[in-house]
Motif scaffolding. Structure first.
Motif, mmCIF file in Angstrom:
data_model
loop_
_atom_site.group_PDB
_atom_site.id
_atom_site.type_symbol
_atom_site.label_atom_id
_atom_site.label_comp_id
_atom_site.label_asym_id
_atom_site.label_seq_id
_atom_site.Cartn_x
_atom_site.Cartn_y
_atom_site.Cartn_z
ATOM 1 N N ASN A 63 -53.841 93.354 71.441
ATOM 2 C CA ASN A 63 -53.134 93.508 70.163
ATOM 3 C C ASN A 63 -51.909 94.399 70.342
ATOM 4 O O ASN A 63 -52.032 95.599 70.631
ATOM 5 C CB ASN A 63 -54.082 94.068 69.093
ATOM 6 N N GLY A 64 -50.731 93.800 70.157
ATOM 7 C CA GLY A 64 -49.474 94.517 70.362
ATOM 8 C C GLY A 64 -49.301 95.672 69.384
ATOM 9 O O GLY A 64 -48.828 96.749 69.758
ATOM 10 N N THR A 65 -49.701 95.443 68.129
ATOM 11 C CA THR A 65 -49.533 96.485 67.108
ATOM 12 C C THR A 65 -50.367 97.718 67.458
ATOM 13 O O THR A 65 -49.861 98.852 67.461
ATOM 14 C CB THR A 65 -49.972 95.932 65.724
ATOM 15 N N ALA A 66 -51.639 97.500 67.755
ATOM 16 C CA ALA A 66 -52.530 98.627 68.077
ATOM 17 C C ALA A 66 -52.041 99.345 69.330
ATOM 18 O O ALA A 66 -52.054 100.580 69.405
ATOM 19 C CB ALA A 66 -53.959 98.126 68.270
ATOM 20 N N ASN B 25 -52.483 80.483 65.232
ATOM 21 C CA ASN B 25 -53.433 81.028 64.266
ATOM 22 C C ASN B 25 -54.787 81.399 64.887
ATOM 23 O O ASN B 25 -55.773 80.657 64.776
ATOM 24 C CB ASN B 25 -53.600 79.986 63.155
ATOM 25 N N LYS B 26 -54.816 82.575 65.500
ATOM 26 C CA LYS B 26 -56.057 82.992 66.196
ATOM 27 C C LYS B 26 -57.230 83.203 65.258
ATOM 28 O O LYS B 26 -58.384 82.956 65.622
ATOM 29 C CB LYS B 26 -55.813 84.244 67.045
ATOM 30 N N ALA B 27 -56.949 83.672 64.019
ATOM 31 C CA ALA B 27 -58.050 83.894 63.070
ATOM 32 C C ALA B 27 -58.742 82.564 62.782
ATOM 33 O O ALA B 27 -59.975 82.449 62.855
ATOM 34 C CB ALA B 27 -57.502 84.509 61.780
ATOM 35 N N GLY C 9 -41.979 93.415 63.271
ATOM 36 C CA GLY C 9 -42.562 92.064 63.223
ATOM 37 C C GLY C 9 -43.753 91.890 64.152
ATOM 38 O O GLY C 9 -44.102 90.770 64.520
ATOM 39 N N TYR C 10 -44.405 92.982 64.535
ATOM 40 C CA TYR C 10 -45.577 92.862 65.416
ATOM 41 C C TYR C 10 -46.860 92.631 64.626
ATOM 42 O O TYR C 10 -47.750 91.920 65.061
ATOM 43 C CB TYR C 10 -45.787 94.153 66.237
ATOM 44 N N ALA C 11 -46.941 93.309 63.455
ATOM 45 C CA ALA C 11 -48.222 93.346 62.745
ATOM 46 C C ALA C 11 -48.463 92.071 61.933
ATOM 47 O O ALA C 11 -47.536 91.335 61.603
ATOM 48 C CB ALA C 11 -48.236 94.552 61.818
ATOM 49 N N GLU C 12 -49.745 91.830 61.635
ATOM 50 C CA GLU C 12 -50.112 90.743 60.732
ATOM 51 C C GLU C 12 -49.634 91.114 59.321
ATOM 52 O O GLU C 12 -49.382 92.293 59.040
ATOM 53 C CB GLU C 12 -51.629 90.565 60.708
ATOM 54 N N LEU C 13 -49.602 90.112 58.427
ATOM 55 C CA LEU C 13 -49.204 90.356 57.043
ATOM 56 C C LEU C 13 -50.039 91.500 56.463
ATOM 57 O O LEU C 13 -49.520 92.423 55.850
ATOM 58 C CB LEU C 13 -49.442 89.073 56.233
ATOM 59 N N PHE D 253 -56.363 93.721 60.181
ATOM 60 C CA PHE D 253 -56.922 92.999 61.330
ATOM 61 C C PHE D 253 -56.427 93.587 62.658
ATOM 62 O O PHE D 253 -57.136 93.571 63.650
ATOM 63 C CB PHE D 253 -56.555 91.513 61.271
ATOM 64 N N ASP D 254 -55.176 94.083 62.664
ATOM 65 C CA ASP D 254 -54.643 94.676 63.897
ATOM 66 C C ASP D 254 -55.367 95.972 64.232
ATOM 67 O O ASP D 254 -55.817 96.174 65.354
ATOM 68 C CB ASP D 254 -53.146 94.994 63.734
ATOM 69 N N ILE D 255 -55.479 96.839 63.222
ATOM 70 C CA ILE D 255 -55.964 98.189 63.531
ATOM 71 C C ILE D 255 -57.485 98.307 63.496
ATOM 72 O O ILE D 255 -58.032 99.229 64.076
ATOM 73 C CB ILE D 255 -55.310 99.262 62.622
HETATM 74 N N1 HSE Z 1 -50.370 91.113 65.106
HETATM 75 C C1 HSE Z 1 -50.534 90.574 66.417
HETATM 76 C C2 HSE Z 1 -50.409 91.718 67.412
HETATM 77 C C3 HSE Z 1 -49.506 89.527 66.661
HETATM 78 O O1 HSE Z 1 -49.940 92.795 67.028
HETATM 79 O O2 HSE Z 1 -50.792 91.551 68.563
HETATM 80 C C4 HSE Z 1 -49.673 88.756 67.922
HETATM 81 O O3 HSE Z 1 -50.880 88.043 67.935
#
Ligand code: HSE
Length: 428
Positions: A161-164, A106-108, A189-193, A197-199
């Motif tokens: 950030n993997g999603t970005a 939980n980084k947040a 399954g990369y993005a947060e709910l 926060f990712d973008i």
């Molecule tokens: N949502 C985060 C990411 C998950 O895309 O990097 C990993 O911390």
């Protein structure tokens, strides 16, 4: 923790939770052999225990009641994977106070409540591990905190950030549009709910706060530094970076020790393609840091996703089982940096794009303003298309951000300059 057996309770049976269950299904013997103990996933709690997660799990260990984990004196380690601030914080504090070790992604929460969480773990003589909170499966926290601890660090640059990174890579390589590639990242399954926060850079900010605390010793709140995301990036700028400048656009978290002052920032950056950071594409993360003895070092791997992240979570459990009484000591006790560098003081090369209505003399006026703020232009390319609005691309020399901002304020005031000027920092 008993001599022969370790019981683990898992809170949050989502993407990563299912990954942890899968690892236990497959490699429980390996984990038990490694630790010399029978390591058992005793309970898994989630509000939804009916949806199929695609992994085999005994109904007997599933529960909707988190108290079956928090109140069970036989559970030694609690894995918290629900994310967000509450009720995650309450659960973690309750577990720590009853002498349960914690593993969290939980980084947040960790970046926000650093002091309270770390001090509660210390007071209760238990471990709080969060390797998977930064860089997914990459062992970055323990590497900086332990293996590289003989170094004084000067800088950290992270694609965190993997999603970005997945979105930017897809737009750049395949011309996919932002919305559909974000959807794809969510499906994988990369993005947060909530992917905001990712973008918008917040997730990268949480991660650079954690890394910078561990490397430099100073805790900084996310309210106190520049955070810019990728949601407003125009594909035209990615295209120009690629084809005319030989750069990739990366969302970077940056932390630097500038003679005892800490520069911390998160923003999309033009990174020359021959920089090792550009090898981190798609969901991959890369962390490039420099220490006084190790020199430059680059850590690379999958930064998000079910199995890579679950691998780091289980690794944290193994670390705790092998060293349950290791003192918690993240980062140097005394900070090597004092004050923060203001965003205005950033010193960088910049890419600027202006949209202008072609008119005699307008370029001269723009250069006059740049000259007033002592901004030299390395390259200036005007697109020759005869459309109504014409993009003008400018690359500055190394200048202070405040000078660029002031120059852009003046330039925006010119009649022929339409739209908001676009600005990117270029990694030197
Ligand atoms: N949502 C985060 C990411 C998950 O895309 O990097 C990993 O911390």
């Amino acid at each position: 923790m008993s001599k022969d057996k370790v019981n683990i309770g898992l809170i949050g049976f989502g993407t990563i939770g299912a990954g942890v269950v899968e690892i236990f299904n497959k490699n429980q013997k390996l984990i038990s052999d490694k630790t010399g103990k029978n390591v058992v996933l005793k309970k898994v709690a989630d509000l939804d225990i009916t949806t199929d997660r695609g992994v085999k799990i005994s109904e007997k260990i599933l529960t909707e009641d988190v108290n079956e984990i928090l109140d069970d004196p036989e559970i030694d380690i609690v894995i918290e994977l629900i994310g967000g601030y509450e009720p995650a914080k309450t659960f973690i504090l309750r577990a720590l106070k009853t002498k349960k070790h914690i593993v969290s992604t939980n980084k947040a929460l960790i970046s926000k409540e650093w002091n309270e969480l770390i001090s509660t773990a210390k007071e209760n003589g238990v471990r709080l591990n969060f390797e998977a909170s930064v860089g997914g499966g990459i062992p970055v926290i323990q590497t900086i905190n332990e293996q590289l601890s003989s170094n004084k660090f000067s800088s950290i640059y992270g694609v965190l950030n993997g999603t970005a990174n997945y979105i930017l890579s897809e737009i750049s390589e395949n011309g996919t549009d932002f919305k559909s590639v974000l959807k794809e990242a969510q499906k994988k399954g990369y993005a947060e709910l909530d992917p905001t926060f990712d973008i918008e850079g917040n997730d990268t900010a949480h991660k650079i706060i954690i890394l910078s605390k561990i490397a430099f010793g100073k805790y900084v709140s996310s309210d106190d530094f520049l955070i810019e995301g990728i949601s407003n990036i125009d594909p035209m700028d990615i295209e120009f970076a690629n084809s005319d400048l030989g750069c990739s656009v990366k969302l970077l978290g940056i932390a630097k020790d500038l003679n005892g002052r800490l520069e911390l920032r998160v923003h999309p950056t033009f990174v020359p393609k021959n920089h090792i950071l550009c090898s981190a594409n798609g969901v991959f993360n890369g962390i490039y840091l420099e220490g006084d003895f190790i020199g430059p070092i680059f850590l690379y791997g999958q930064g998000a996703g079910r199995m890579a992240t679950a691998s780091a979570v289980v690794g944290d459990c193994v670390d705790i089982i092998l060293n349950p009484s290791k003192p918690i000591n993240y980062g140097p006790e005394t900070s090597q940096v004092n004050e923060l560098v203001e965003a205005n003081e950033i010193f960088s090369k910049y890419y600027v794009r202006l949209m202008i209505k072609p008119k005699d003399g307008v370029i001269k006026e723009i250069f006059k303003i740049l000259n007033k703020y002592n901004i030299d232009i390395d390259t200036s390319i005007q697109n020759s298309c005869s459309e109504d609005l014409v993009p003008v691309f400018l690359i500055t020399n190394m200048v202070k951000e405040i000078d660029v901002n002031n120059a852009l304020l003046d330039i925006k005031g010119l009649d022929s300059v339409k739209e908001e000027p676009v600005l990117f920092r270029i990694l030197n």
